[in-house]
Design an enzyme around this catalytic site. Sequence first.
Site, PDB file in Angstrom:
ATOM      1  N   THR A 264     -15.892  21.855   3.792  1.00 57.07           N
ATOM      2  CA  THR A 264     -17.152  21.101   3.675  1.00 57.07           C
ATOM      3  C   THR A 264     -17.178  20.407   2.332  1.00 57.07           C
ATOM      4  O   THR A 264     -16.471  20.809   1.397  1.00 57.07           O
ATOM      5  CB  THR A 264     -18.395  22.019   3.764  1.00 57.07           C
ATOM      6  OG1 THR A 264     -18.368  22.872   2.625  1.00 57.07           O
ATOM      7  CG2 THR A 264     -18.416  22.823   5.046  1.00 57.07           C
ATOM      8  N   ALA A 265     -17.971  19.386   2.293  1.00 55.13           N
ATOM      9  CA  ALA A 265     -18.063  18.617   1.040  1.00 55.13           C
ATOM     10  C   ALA A 265     -18.666  19.473  -0.068  1.00 55.13           C
ATOM     11  O   ALA A 265     -18.411  19.251  -1.247  1.00 55.13           O
ATOM     12  CB  ALA A 265     -18.911  17.373   1.251  1.00 55.13           C
TER      13      ALA A 265
ATOM     14  N   GLU B  94      -2.024  17.901   6.288  1.00 53.44           N
ATOM     15  CA  GLU B  94      -1.710  18.798   5.177  1.00 53.44           C
ATOM     16  C   GLU B  94      -1.676  20.244   5.673  1.00 53.44           C
ATOM     17  O   GLU B  94      -0.753  20.988   5.375  1.00 53.44           O
ATOM     18  CB  GLU B  94      -2.760  18.682   4.055  1.00 53.44           C
ATOM     19  CG  GLU B  94      -2.646  17.429   3.215  1.00 53.44           C
ATOM     20  CD  GLU B  94      -3.533  16.310   3.714  1.00 53.44           C
ATOM     21  OE1 GLU B  94      -4.030  16.419   4.859  1.00 53.44           O
ATOM     22  OE2 GLU B  94      -3.707  15.308   2.988  1.00 53.44           O
TER      23      GLU B  94
ATOM     24  N   ASP C 234      -5.653  -4.346   6.022  1.00 52.23           N
ATOM     25  CA  ASP C 234      -6.282  -4.280   7.332  1.00 52.23           C
ATOM     26  C   ASP C 234      -7.804  -4.233   7.260  1.00 52.23           C
ATOM     27  O   ASP C 234      -8.487  -4.747   8.123  1.00 52.23           O
ATOM     28  CB  ASP C 234      -5.752  -3.092   8.141  1.00 52.23           C
ATOM     29  CG  ASP C 234      -5.818  -1.791   7.356  1.00 52.23           C
ATOM     30  OD1 ASP C 234      -6.346  -1.809   6.218  1.00 52.23           O
ATOM     31  OD2 ASP C 234      -5.347  -0.770   7.865  1.00 52.23           O
TER      32      ASP C 234
ATOM     33  N   LYS D 274      -8.523  28.461   0.556  1.00 54.66           N
ATOM     34  CA  LYS D 274      -7.638  27.553  -0.207  1.00 54.66           C
ATOM     35  C   LYS D 274      -8.448  26.320  -0.600  1.00 54.66           C
ATOM     36  O   LYS D 274      -9.352  25.906   0.148  1.00 54.66           O
ATOM     37  CB  LYS D 274      -6.395  27.170   0.596  1.00 54.66           C
ATOM     38  CG  LYS D 274      -6.647  26.307   1.830  1.00 54.66           C
ATOM     39  CD  LYS D 274      -5.312  25.913   2.456  1.00 54.66           C
ATOM     40  CE  LYS D 274      -5.385  24.668   3.341  1.00 54.66           C
ATOM     41  NZ  LYS D 274      -6.144  24.799   4.572  1.00 54.66           N
TER      42      LYS D 274
ATOM     43  N   ASP E 159       0.848  -1.183   0.000  1.00 55.22           N
ATOM     44  CA  ASP E 159       0.000   0.000   0.000  1.00 55.22           C
ATOM     45  C   ASP E 159       0.885   1.235   0.000  1.00 55.22           C
ATOM     46  O   ASP E 159       1.901   1.269   0.679  1.00 55.22           O
ATOM     47  CB  ASP E 159      -0.886  -0.006   1.240  1.00 55.22           C
ATOM     48  CG  ASP E 159      -2.118  -0.862   1.013  1.00 55.22           C
ATOM     49  OD1 ASP E 159      -2.618  -0.872  -0.128  1.00 55.22           O
ATOM     50  OD2 ASP E 159      -2.553  -1.522   1.960  1.00 55.22           O
TER      51      ASP E 159
ATOM     52  N   MET F 117     -13.558  23.729   0.097  1.00 57.28           N
ATOM     53  CA  MET F 117     -12.502  24.712   0.366  1.00 57.28           C
ATOM     54  C   MET F 117     -12.513  24.950   1.869  1.00 57.28           C
ATOM     55  O   MET F 117     -13.477  24.683   2.552  1.00 57.28           O
ATOM     56  CB  MET F 117     -12.799  26.033  -0.340  1.00 57.28           C
ATOM     57  CG  MET F 117     -12.675  25.940  -1.861  1.00 57.28           C
ATOM     58  SD  MET F 117     -12.667  27.560  -2.595  1.00 57.28           S
ATOM     59  CE  MET F 117     -14.207  28.205  -2.029  1.00 57.28           C
ATOM     60  N   SER F 118     -11.400  25.496   2.363  1.00 55.28           N
ATOM     61  CA  SER F 118     -11.389  25.937   3.752  1.00 55.28           C
ATOM     62  C   SER F 118     -10.670  27.274   3.780  1.00 55.28           C
ATOM     63  O   SER F 118     -10.062  27.673   2.783  1.00 55.28           O
ATOM     64  CB  SER F 118     -10.698  24.905   4.643  1.00 55.28           C
ATOM     65  OG  SER F 118      -9.340  24.804   4.277  1.00 55.28           O
TER      66      SER F 118
ATOM     67  N   ASP G 161      -6.556  24.602  10.554  1.00 51.72           N
ATOM     68  CA  ASP G 161      -6.694  23.328   9.838  1.00 51.72           C
ATOM     69  C   ASP G 161      -5.818  22.281  10.513  1.00 51.72           C
ATOM     70  O   ASP G 161      -4.596  22.319  10.421  1.00 51.72           O
ATOM     71  CB  ASP G 161      -6.246  23.551   8.380  1.00 51.72           C
ATOM     72  CG  ASP G 161      -6.484  22.326   7.530  1.00 51.72           C
ATOM     73  OD1 ASP G 161      -6.838  21.271   8.099  1.00 51.72           O
ATOM     74  OD2 ASP G 161      -6.302  22.422   6.304  1.00 51.72           O
TER      75      ASP G 161
END
Lengths: 693, 600
Positions: A389-390, A359, A529, A406, A318, A394-395, A355
């Site tokens: 949010t979906a 990342e 897993d 971004k 993986d 962006m946040s 955030d």
Amino acid sequence: MTTTHTHVHTVRTFDRALILKAVADSFRKLSPRLQFRNPVMFVVFVCSVLTTLLWVQALTGHGEAPTSFIFWVTIWLWFTLLFANFAEALAEGRGKAQAAALRSSRKDVIAKRLSSPHREASVTFTPSSELRIGHLVLVEAGEQMPGDGEVVVGAASVDESAITGESAPVIRESGGDRSAVTGGTRVLSDWLVVRITANPGESFLDRMIAMVEGASRRKTPNEIALTILLAKFTLIFLLACATLLPYSIYSAQAAGSGRPITITVLVALLVCLIPTTIGALLSAIGIAGMDRMIRANVIATSGRAVEAAGDVDVLLLDKTGTITLGNRQAVAFLPAPGVEESILADAAQLASLADETPEGRSIVVLAKERFGLRERQLEEGHAEFVPFTAQTRMSGVNIGERVIRKGALDAVERYLEANGSHLPPLVKHMAEDIARRGATPLIVTEGSTALGVIELKDIVKGGIRERFAEMRRMGIKTVMITGDNPLTAAAIAAEAGVDDFLAEATPEAKLKLIRKIQAENRLVAMCGDGTNDAPALAQADVAVAMNTGTQAAKEAGNMVDLDSNPTKLIEVVEIGKQMLITRGSLTTFSISNDIAKYFAIIPAAFATTYPALNALNVMKLATPQSAILSAVIFNALIIIFLIPLALKGVKYRALGAGALLRRNLLVYGLGGIAVPFIGIKLIDMLLVLCGLA
Amino acid sequence: MTTFDFFQVVLYLAVLLVLIKPVGSYMALAFAETPNRVTRFGGGVERLLYRIAGVRADEQMGWRRYAIAMLLFNMVGMLAVYALQRAQQWLPLNPQHFAAVTPDSAINTAISFITNTNWQGYGGENTMSYLTQMLGLAVQNFLSAATGIAVLLAVVRGFTRRSADSVGNFWVDMTRSTLYVLVPFSLLMSLLLVSQGVVQNFSAYVDVPVAQVTSMTETVKDAAGNPLKDAAGHDVTHESKVTTQTLPMGPAASQIAIKQLGTNGGGFFNTNSAHPYENPTPFSNFLEMLAIFLIPGGLCYTFGSMVGDRRQGWAILATMLLIFIPLAYCAIGAEQAGNPALHGLAVDQHASALQAGGNMEGKETRFGIAASGLFATITTAASCGAVNAMHDSMTPLGGLVPMWLIQLGEVVFGGVGSGLYGMLAFAVVAVFIAGLMVGRTPEYLGKKIEAHEMKMASLAVLVPCALVVICTAIAVMTPAGVAGVSNPGAHGFSQMLYAVSSASNNNGSAFGGLSANTPFWNVLLSVCMYLSRFLLAIAMLAMAGSLAAKRHVPASAGTLPTHTPLFVTLLACVVIVVGALTFLPALALGPIAEFLMSVR
């Protein structure tokens, strides 16, 4: 092959108590029924009984050879057997000690059995030994898990050190890939409602105990083939030695001088010639191989699986966690034309302060590293955090008038268009360029202006490239499995140095890939897993399930990695190879030894018939008797000397097959020829010193 | 060793190596499953033969059927040879009116010739009618060699076929080996031999006056065969003059050609290739030596070609040469060094323009030391067993070499077909040990070597070894066995050990000196020859069957290459170690003791 994990139940190889126990066991293992299982050692057993009888006969005054000579040969033949038993007992002892440690964590507890999967349901107190599959139990903080199961309701931190040796607690919760719990572990906080998935005696812990104890140990296919070869050699030597008696009688008559060879000498010759060294250590090597797996914190369900690991042709790995560090990290700020890089960095950092994703953290860290921008408090300037949010995808943050966002390319494009602006073509071009390199672009905007692009990249683990190069030299192909798009996957594959990759991998695609490789008659190893990995795990030849994984995954695999470290697969392969190499090397050593033994025994055996044969006594051994005795003693002692090698295994080197063969042939083939010349000579000198010659 | 000795071997090997590729690739075409120019050329005859015999050429056999066909076919051959010998006095082409061969000798000879051993308890020119030689022995020379090739082809198919349940068609393999290889090669060889003076006729034996009349003293015997005594109790003797000698005749060349090419070795005449009518000139000697290795050597190339990797064939050939060359020089060197017992005496054993020097006892002056030593090494490395000098008369070390080459299992070139499949059994053992040492389940030519293959390879290696040591033990323990021995001490032991080794490895050469045409030896050696040949072949066919059923494992960097010098060395070591470790104690009581005593 060093493991840096912590082990609570690690037992040292040469522990004093273990050795004492092994000594006692070596006598217990003299039972003919146990000896019969190993053809080589059974011959030694019969020989020992025979010389003992000859010694008794000699005591009555009708001996075929001096009583003391028969006595010493007999003693050392029994020692040969005891040493072989000792090697096996020592190898088993470690496992037994570990099993005892495991067993202590499997106490019978009183479980709170629930009538329905709710915490508030009515409770009946049931001993854990009476729990059956499907029963529901409530486990609360401070209590021990009564059996293997799956969390139905709740989340809790669990101490799994009894099983994994890892002291840090882990989270177990209902649903998803972290729902499996193991009997014997302890809930530290909160509570869980668990559905039992294993009947008593069939739990993971039980299987683990059985495994380390060697109770379910059967001979592996390769071990069987080797036993056939050793039996063949034993039979040849048995015939060659047995027929030597008539030859010798005839020769003594025909030459008109000397006495025929004695049975004692014939038996000594036979025991020296048959491959006792490998015969004695064969089962210890197998047990030790399993044991090395356990020490690497991998529990194999069978010796066959360990052996198959050495044969693996293709490793499916993986990407995340094995090849790359867990998450993407920001590596560069690429400002839009006319924008200072520091301005971009500043905005990017502000947008990421709240955030908490890896990342986001990496953007903050990069800005700090590049421009010395310190973390600021969010409250400063009435900042308002805008979470991801979906819908927006962006946040960002609103600080007073500043609206910083971004997000991914398409999301930002839509966002700007909605605000009556548009993304400058050059920025779009930069973003696409980053994507093409296999990295992820994040576009930073302030108001309706695009400030630039953050490049997020998968960080390939240090040293992994070298590891893959090693694999390639060993003839093992590595395939990276990732959910990324082919472009990204190709870039990371190139950077990590894997041979191939499977992008946009689904469980079905994985299964298909394994079947395809197996159709080419190659062996596949993989680790996984999740429950969705189970079909692929069941299909793979060597399947390592992560201990943190689901029950389904653990059932499907033939090994469980208690550390849940996907890189372990590489170690598993090495342990498998090491076990085969140890067997092969000691076989070669054992057979090569015979040359020196011939030079010791043949002149001694026929000295009275053909004194000229003494020219073959190149070691200049003192007397015929000391020569024969030295060879027998060497033959016994070499077993003891090689026990550490058998248990630790021949050092494995990642070389191509040819280079590895050349090396091992030089060490164990030529070494096997030379060592006994020196050893037998030294023992002979000692015998002379002790007046036994 | 002289320079001449040295270069004679070099010349031999050079010519052999030049011929291996053309012969090998020709055979690859002859055995190919797809039509090609060779099979098209003989296709008509081949199909005609199938039609007559009722063989369906496209039918494939599993290993068991293949083995049964082989056993039955050879059983019929054995009965035919037996019957011919027992009935020869009533059959034509018996100008010398030889009587029926005794039952024990006849069964021994029958088994000897169907097993490609060609051990001869009898003397050809005073036992066998021309018909027996031609129809019985010569035919079996072809068929036993073809059987060897057929089994080899089945084994090779075990490696080349994938997930298959068949190993070929025995009848097709027999037909092709005989039709395309053995018959044409033998035709050419016979013509070459005739050109050198080997006889080929049906004439009765010719009496000619001797050039030098000799006389001998004979004991006079009564009707019951007891010596007559005079009054003083001494034997009554009378002087008899020898004025004529009988020159044997017969269809020799045709049989000698296949005797060499098929690694059979059963001589037309009793003294085999030492006889001037069987091997008249140094050139015929060279041809006969060449013929022995030609097909076994060529088959290595054919093997490489058939498995799709010629390097594999060269590697096997290199292994054989690696063992052969030092031993050949060892034998020649020991013979050229001469007899140590004569060193102190006024005997010149040095090579010079006038004499070959060295130990010339039992050797032909027209061949000398090198051609005799080399012939002895070749004939025992291959399972031929033809001789041009008496091995019994060689020096202890010189005699040790042929005996040990036989005991190695006849895998250094070995018999036609059988040598190579014997070597492949050793290769399987070597690959297994090597595979372990590199940490992989062993593979050979893309097939995994597992317990079943190990069992069969072990059996193939074990059977001849076991027969040698057990049957030699029986011989030395039995008065009837010991009675055949003509020398005391270590040398007498060597005579018995050699005879049993020769029979148990299907070589057929005799050390000489052992009177083996007795019921005891005839029966003992028959058992050795039969069991060794067919148990080994069945074991290899069983291995072929299981290999053919396996899938092919593609090679990777982790696969042990089996064409490298390293593997060649390892394989040679495995062959030598198994041979040395098994027989060293026995050899110590025979040639080694003899050698060490002679140099003291």
